[in-house]
Design a protein around this motif. Sequence first.
Motif, mmCIF file in Angstrom:
data_model
loop_
_atom_site.group_PDB
_atom_site.id
_atom_site.type_symbol
_atom_site.label_atom_id
_atom_site.label_comp_id
_atom_site.label_asym_id
_atom_site.label_seq_id
_atom_site.Cartn_x
_atom_site.Cartn_y
_atom_site.Cartn_z
ATOM 1 N N THR A 35 40.164 35.666 38.976
ATOM 2 C CA THR A 35 40.562 36.872 39.689
ATOM 3 C C THR A 35 42.067 36.844 39.868
ATOM 4 O OG1 THR A 35 40.107 38.250 41.629
ATOM 5 C CG2 THR A 35 40.360 35.896 42.013
ATOM 6 N N THR A 60 32.223 39.385 43.602
ATOM 7 C CA THR A 60 32.632 38.862 44.909
ATOM 8 C C THR A 60 34.124 38.563 44.990
ATOM 9 O OG1 THR A 60 30.456 37.815 45.021
ATOM 10 C CG2 THR A 60 32.073 37.197 46.689
ATOM 11 N N ALA A 61 34.645 37.763 44.057
ATOM 12 C CA ALA A 61 36.056 37.386 44.115
ATOM 13 C C ALA A 61 36.984 38.598 43.994
ATOM 14 C CB ALA A 61 36.365 36.348 43.041
ATOM 15 N N PHE A 64 36.985 40.532 47.366
ATOM 16 C CA PHE A 64 37.770 39.868 48.409
ATOM 17 C C PHE A 64 39.267 40.035 48.145
ATOM 18 C CE2 PHE A 64 33.905 37.878 49.893
ATOM 19 C CZ PHE A 64 34.168 37.591 51.223
ATOM 20 N N SER A 65 39.641 39.956 46.878
ATOM 21 C CA SER A 65 41.051 40.126 46.528
ATOM 22 C C SER A 65 41.535 41.539 46.834
ATOM 23 C CB SER A 65 41.260 39.801 45.045
ATOM 24 O OG SER A 65 42.631 39.833 44.718
ATOM 25 N N SER A 121 36.505 29.482 49.309
ATOM 26 C CA SER A 121 37.448 29.960 48.299
ATOM 27 C C SER A 121 37.721 31.450 48.472
ATOM 28 C CB SER A 121 36.925 29.684 46.888
ATOM 29 O OG SER A 121 35.782 30.470 46.598
ATOM 30 N N TYR A 122 36.738 32.187 48.988
ATOM 31 C CA TYR A 122 36.936 33.625 49.193
ATOM 32 C C TYR A 122 37.930 33.880 50.321
ATOM 33 C CZ TYR A 122 32.823 33.826 46.237
ATOM 34 O OH TYR A 122 31.942 33.669 45.201
ATOM 35 N N ILE A 125 41.255 33.425 48.645
ATOM 36 C CA ILE A 125 41.573 34.607 47.837
ATOM 37 C C ILE A 125 42.063 35.743 48.726
ATOM 38 C CG2 ILE A 125 40.529 36.433 46.426
ATOM 39 C CD1 ILE A 125 38.717 34.234 45.212
#
Length: 232
Positions: A35, A60-61, A64-65, A121-122, A125
């Motif tokens: 991402t 998902t990634a 979130f970004s 990790s999210y 991000i």
Amino acid sequence: MAVPVARRWEVGAFLALTTATGLIDAVSYLALGHTFVANMTGNVVFLGFALAPDSGFTVTAPLFSLAGFLVGSLAGGRVGAALEARPRRWLGGVFGTQAVLLGVAALLVGTDVLERTGGTSYGLIFLLAACFGLQNATVRRVAPKDLTTTVLTLTLTGLAADSILAGGQSAKPHRRLGSVAAMFAGAAIGALLLRETTAGVIALAALVVAGAAAVFLLGPAPVASADTARTD
């Protein structure tokens, strides 16, 4: 909008921010699930890819970004509207805040509070994307159009379309080439350092952004001339 420092210092600061973008996009794309946190065009495309079964992309990634980027952009817009009459405080404060947030991200990664994989990790991000939403919302108010610091499409288009070969005047090719080189250098350095440390790459980006903030806070004022009307 008037920039509070001399032209060469201004260009140097924007190139530094471009380098930081390359560093952090190396982290987000190579280490955080393919991402981007500074280039939202890529995330919209990834969301489209994710609709195809077995594409290897997830929603998902990128979501979130996008969310983090919008939050950062909103904050940057509000701060810009409030402080644009005091450009040194505004630009120095915004990029100083961005540097601090990147430093916090580096610390959290280095202490394994935020990890490269899994649920945390999210959060990483989102935080990184918020940093670059803040940067984008600020840069769009002041930077020349060929120094956007995050997207090179228009820079490369201008480099070719305005060149002598295309019948143009080849306006400021060195600045555009510098922007491309800065992004390339940041991405390459980030990719190489990621083999050893993720936190270190984020920390390096924080230092680069802090340098840009220092330029806007402390750099020499522009010199008035007949062809520019720039004030401190």
